[in-house]
Scaffold this motif. Structure first.
Motif, PDB file in Angstrom:
ATOM      1  N   SER A 275      29.435  40.239  18.359  1.00  0.00           N
ATOM      2  CA  SER A 275      29.346  39.062  17.987  1.00  0.00           C
ATOM      3  C   SER A 275      29.491  38.409  16.773  1.00  0.00           C
ATOM      4  O   SER A 275      30.708  37.835  16.695  1.00  0.00           O
ATOM      5  N   THR A 276      28.836  36.931  16.934  1.00  0.00           N
ATOM      6  CA  THR A 276      29.340  35.708  15.906  1.00  0.00           C
ATOM      7  C   THR A 276      29.785  35.912  15.496  1.00  0.00           C
ATOM      8  O   THR A 276      30.813  35.280  15.039  1.00  0.00           O
ATOM      9  N   ARG A 277      29.670  36.525  14.267  1.00  0.00           N
ATOM     10  CA  ARG A 277      30.200  37.287  13.284  1.00  0.00           C
ATOM     11  C   ARG A 277      31.558  37.617  13.236  1.00  0.00           C
ATOM     12  O   ARG A 277      32.248  37.568  12.715  1.00  0.00           O
ATOM     13  N   THR A 278      31.440  38.770  13.912  1.00  0.00           N
ATOM     14  CA  THR A 278      33.198  38.974  14.579  1.00  0.00           C
ATOM     15  C   THR A 278      33.748  37.853  14.916  1.00  0.00           C
ATOM     16  O   THR A 278      35.168  38.561  14.555  1.00  0.00           O
TER      17      THR A 278
ATOM     18  N   LEU B   9      38.425  25.388  15.574  1.00  0.00           N
ATOM     19  CA  LEU B   9      37.310  25.029  14.803  1.00  0.00           C
ATOM     20  C   LEU B   9      36.377  24.910  16.396  1.00  0.00           C
ATOM     21  O   LEU B   9      34.798  24.440  16.016  1.00  0.00           O
ATOM     22  N   THR B  10      36.890  24.892  16.949  1.00  0.00           N
ATOM     23  CA  THR B  10      35.925  24.808  18.846  1.00  0.00           C
ATOM     24  C   THR B  10      34.595  26.082  18.640  1.00  0.00           C
ATOM     25  O   THR B  10      33.732  25.282  18.709  1.00  0.00           O
ATOM     26  N   TYR B  11      35.142  26.822  18.153  1.00  0.00           N
ATOM     27  CA  TYR B  11      34.157  28.549  17.956  1.00  0.00           C
ATOM     28  C   TYR B  11      33.076  27.299  16.390  1.00  0.00           C
ATOM     29  O   TYR B  11      32.171  28.476  16.935  1.00  0.00           O
ATOM     30  N   LEU B  12      34.101  27.614  15.474  1.00  0.00           N
ATOM     31  CA  LEU B  12      33.263  26.738  14.255  1.00  0.00           C
ATOM     32  C   LEU B  12      31.961  25.754  14.652  1.00  0.00           C
ATOM     33  O   LEU B  12      30.685  25.902  14.515  1.00  0.00           O
ATOM     34  N   ALA B  13      31.831  25.292  15.283  1.00  0.00           N
ATOM     35  CA  ALA B  13      31.602  23.767  15.905  1.00  0.00           C
ATOM     36  C   ALA B  13      30.506  23.841  16.758  1.00  0.00           C
ATOM     37  O   ALA B  13      29.795  23.380  16.550  1.00  0.00           O
ATOM     38  N   SER B  14      30.486  25.282  17.725  1.00  0.00           N
ATOM     39  CA  SER B  14      29.958  25.235  18.764  1.00  0.00           C
ATOM     40  C   SER B  14      28.693  26.576  18.019  1.00  0.00           C
ATOM     41  O   SER B  14      27.707  26.960  18.484  1.00  0.00           O
ATOM     42  N   THR B  15      28.922  26.809  16.961  1.00  0.00           N
ATOM     43  CA  THR B  15      28.349  28.063  17.105  1.00  0.00           C
ATOM     44  C   THR B  15      27.769  27.444  14.997  1.00  0.00           C
ATOM     45  O   THR B  15      27.003  27.994  14.788  1.00  0.00           O
ATOM     46  N   SER B  16      27.553  26.356  14.844  1.00  0.00           N
ATOM     47  CA  SER B  16      26.783  25.738  13.619  1.00  0.00           C
ATOM     48  C   SER B  16      26.059  24.948  14.301  1.00  0.00           C
ATOM     49  O   SER B  16      26.823  23.698  14.495  1.00  0.00           O
ATOM     50  N   ASP B  17      24.880  24.378  13.679  1.00  0.00           N
ATOM     51  CA  ASP B  17      24.025  22.812  14.129  1.00  0.00           C
ATOM     52  C   ASP B  17      24.350  21.761  12.213  1.00  0.00           C
ATOM     53  O   ASP B  17      23.430  22.658  11.870  1.00  0.00           O
ATOM     54  N   GLY B  18      23.987  20.762  12.548  1.00  0.00           N
ATOM     55  CA  GLY B  18      23.569  20.130  11.728  1.00  0.00           C
ATOM     56  C   GLY B  18      24.913  19.300  10.442  1.00  0.00           C
ATOM     57  O   GLY B  18      25.214  21.047  10.914  1.00  0.00           O
ATOM     58  N   ALA B  19      25.060  18.768   9.907  1.00  0.00           N
ATOM     59  CA  ALA B  19      25.763  18.548   9.248  1.00  0.00           C
ATOM     60  C   ALA B  19      26.108  18.984   7.989  1.00  0.00           C
ATOM     61  O   ALA B  19      27.365  19.510   7.555  1.00  0.00           O
ATOM     62  N   THR B  20      25.467  20.073   7.064  1.00  0.00           N
ATOM     63  CA  THR B  20      24.793  21.266   6.107  1.00  0.00           C
ATOM     64  C   THR B  20      25.926  22.009   6.748  1.00  0.00           C
ATOM     65  O   THR B  20      26.642  22.615   6.201  1.00  0.00           O
ATOM     66  N   ALA B  21      25.401  22.483   7.848  1.00  0.00           N
ATOM     67  CA  ALA B  21      25.927  24.313   7.640  1.00  0.00           C
ATOM     68  C   ALA B  21      27.199  23.606   8.568  1.00  0.00           C
ATOM     69  O   ALA B  21      28.427  24.648   9.042  1.00  0.00           O
ATOM     70  N   ARG B  22      27.871  22.532   9.735  1.00  0.00           N
ATOM     71  CA  ARG B  22      28.800  22.459   9.617  1.00  0.00           C
ATOM     72  C   ARG B  22      29.527  21.708   8.162  1.00  0.00           C
ATOM     73  O   ARG B  22      30.729  23.030   8.765  1.00  0.00           O
ATOM     74  N   THR B  23      29.462  21.366   7.637  1.00  0.00           N
ATOM     75  CA  THR B  23      30.526  21.300   6.455  1.00  0.00           C
ATOM     76  C   THR B  23      30.371  22.352   6.127  1.00  0.00           C
ATOM     77  O   THR B  23      31.581  22.923   5.112  1.00  0.00           O
ATOM     78  N   GLN B  24      29.941  23.664   5.735  1.00  0.00           N
ATOM     79  CA  GLN B  24      30.172  25.291   5.502  1.00  0.00           C
ATOM     80  C   GLN B  24      30.769  25.863   6.436  1.00  0.00           C
ATOM     81  O   GLN B  24      31.830  26.102   6.076  1.00  0.00           O
ATOM     82  N   ALA B  25      30.410  25.593   8.110  1.00  0.00           N
ATOM     83  CA  ALA B  25      31.652  25.933   8.931  1.00  0.00           C
ATOM     84  C   ALA B  25      33.034  25.527   8.706  1.00  0.00           C
ATOM     85  O   ALA B  25      33.449  26.182   8.118  1.00  0.00           O
ATOM     86  N   MET B  26      33.266  23.930   7.982  1.00  0.00           N
ATOM     87  CA  MET B  26      34.741  23.637   8.103  1.00  0.00           C
ATOM     88  C   MET B  26      34.759  23.819   7.061  1.00  0.00           C
ATOM     89  O   MET B  26      36.505  24.224   6.468  1.00  0.00           O
ATOM     90  N   GLY B  27      34.213  24.041   5.932  1.00  0.00           N
ATOM     91  CA  GLY B  27      35.100  24.519   4.748  1.00  0.00           C
ATOM     92  C   GLY B  27      35.242  26.028   4.736  1.00  0.00           C
ATOM     93  O   GLY B  27      36.200  26.519   3.682  1.00  0.00           O
TER      94      GLY B  27
END
Length: 395
Positions: free
Chosen positions: A3-6, A129-147
């Motif tokens: 899964s994406t989570r895994t 970074l590639t995978y996290l960017a591809s699985t998150s949409d919008g500034a808030t979700a992207r900031t959380q993923a990169m965070g």
């Protein structure tokens, strides 16, 4: 398929171990360098070469993610990094036990810790970074993923130096030998996991470093990370010389400093950054100014009681700015360009570490405050560039 989570968990854990293995060497790198007959400039040159590999291979790893997928890139990168770390450990042991020509030790360090480890290490942030960017949409979700990715880096700054400092009690070279074991174990774990289904990306023109959408982020990030590189490379020498410590005492103090930095870096990215209004631009501006204030405090720090809080302020500033740097740059490009921009982000950080270690070591030789003053000024430059050039991104 996992899964994406895994997959996300695998990426974050892999990054945690690899960054921690690198951080383990921080408390002992300066003493070990002197122990094998090398100096500050030699250490700076090896670190510069390692960073150059990020510059040269970051964009290539990005293209490899598109071609063979995140899993394959991680396996290949970790394999190369394991070979490099193991070679560095073997050469260090030999150089300590018997007197070798300086050119031979430096060449072996350059090949193992510089080239091989640098090439392998470069694959990890690009894949993540590639995978996290591809699985998150919008500034808030992207900031959380990169965070989350940044928080892992911050935790590694605590775990790595802490393990390195504790291991150094049993022998100065023990952290050097543990590092390849950790990276190799991660390689085996990642290799045994099934590969996730990767996105098919349409063919398009290669993303250039001068692309006006991304360039402001790269420019601000270059200034910010160059300042960090100036100070990071001389931290062990600064602590040892300013506080008058022995080699073993230096390792312990730098380990404590690493814990303080890591806590500030991780908590800021995981807890504070996602709650800052204004999106990536605000994060970069505010974070850069906070970092500048921390460097200013470090300039006047003459005791450990002042130096440690200064380092935590610097870490908090970077903890705000880095998610804005990574998240903002991925938000202004198309999803099919995520791997390319991840390679550029990694290469930009690497470029600053090509210049920073040698420049920082050279400046330190002239004046022990010069690298810190330079870092403060560069942080202000990053804030100005972001405020003037980075466009607001919708949440």
């Amino acid at each position: 398929m996992p899964s994406t989570r895994t997959t996300t968990t695998t990426l974050l854990v892999s990054a945690l171990v690899v960054y921690s293995a690198q951080g383990m060497l921080v408390p002992v790198l300066a003493p070990v360098t002197r122990l094998v007959g090398l100096g500050e400039v030699d250490l700076g040159a090896v670190m510069t070469l390692s960073a150059a590999m990020l510059v040269l291979t970051g964009p290539w790893w990005g293209r490899e993610v598109d071609r063979v997928g995140v899993h394959a890139v991680l396996v290949r990168g970790l394999l190369i990094a394991t070979i490099g770390a193991a070679g560095f450990a073997v050469m260090t042991e030999v150089a300590v036990r018997q007197e070798l020509p300086r050119w031979l030790v430096l060449s072996a360090f350059a090949l193992t810790r510089g080239v091989l480890y640098g090439v392998g290490f470069a694959a990890v942030p690009v894949a993540a970074l590639t995978y996290l960017a591809s699985t998150s949409d919008g500034a808030t979700a992207r900031t959380q993923a990169m965070g989350a990715f940044g928080a892992v880096q911050g935790i590694s700054l605590v775990v790595g130096p802490a393990i390195g400092g504790l291991a150094a009690i049993g022998g100065l070279l023990l952290p050097v030998h543990l590092a390849p074991v950790l990276v190799g174990a991660t390689l085996v774990a990642v290799w045994l996991l099934p590969a996730p289904e990767r996105q098919e990306r349409p063919e398009r023109e290669r993303l250039g470093f001068g692309d006006p959408r991304v360039l402001p982020y790269l420019a601000a990030g270059a200034a910010l990370f160059l300042g960090l590189a100036l100070v990071e490379i001389i931290l062990g020498f600064l602590v040892q010389d300013r506080l008058g410590l022995t080699n073993s005492e230096t390792a312990g103090v730098v380990a404590v400093a690493g814990v303080a930095i890591g806590i500030g870096f991780a908590l800021t990215q995981a807890v504070v950054a996602p709650r800052v209004p204004g999106g990536p631009r605000a994060l970069i501006v505010i974070g850069s100014l906070v970092a500048a204030a921390g460097y200013a405090l470090a300039i006047v720090a003459t005791t450990l009681g002042v130096l440690l809080p200064a380092l935590m302020v610097i870490a908090a500033g970077l903890g705000l700015a880095v998610p804005g740097y990574n998240g903002g740059a991925t938000l202004v490009v198309e999803p099919s360009e995520h791997a390319a921009v991840a390679g550029q982000l990694s290469a930009t950080v690497g470029l600053t570490y090509v210049i920073g270690p040698v420049l920082g070591a050279g400046l330190y030789g002239l004046n022990d405050l010069a690298p810190i003053v330079g870092a403060a000024l560069l942080s202000v430059v990053a804030a100005v560039v972001a405020a003037a050039s980075v466009r607001p991104v919708a949440r």
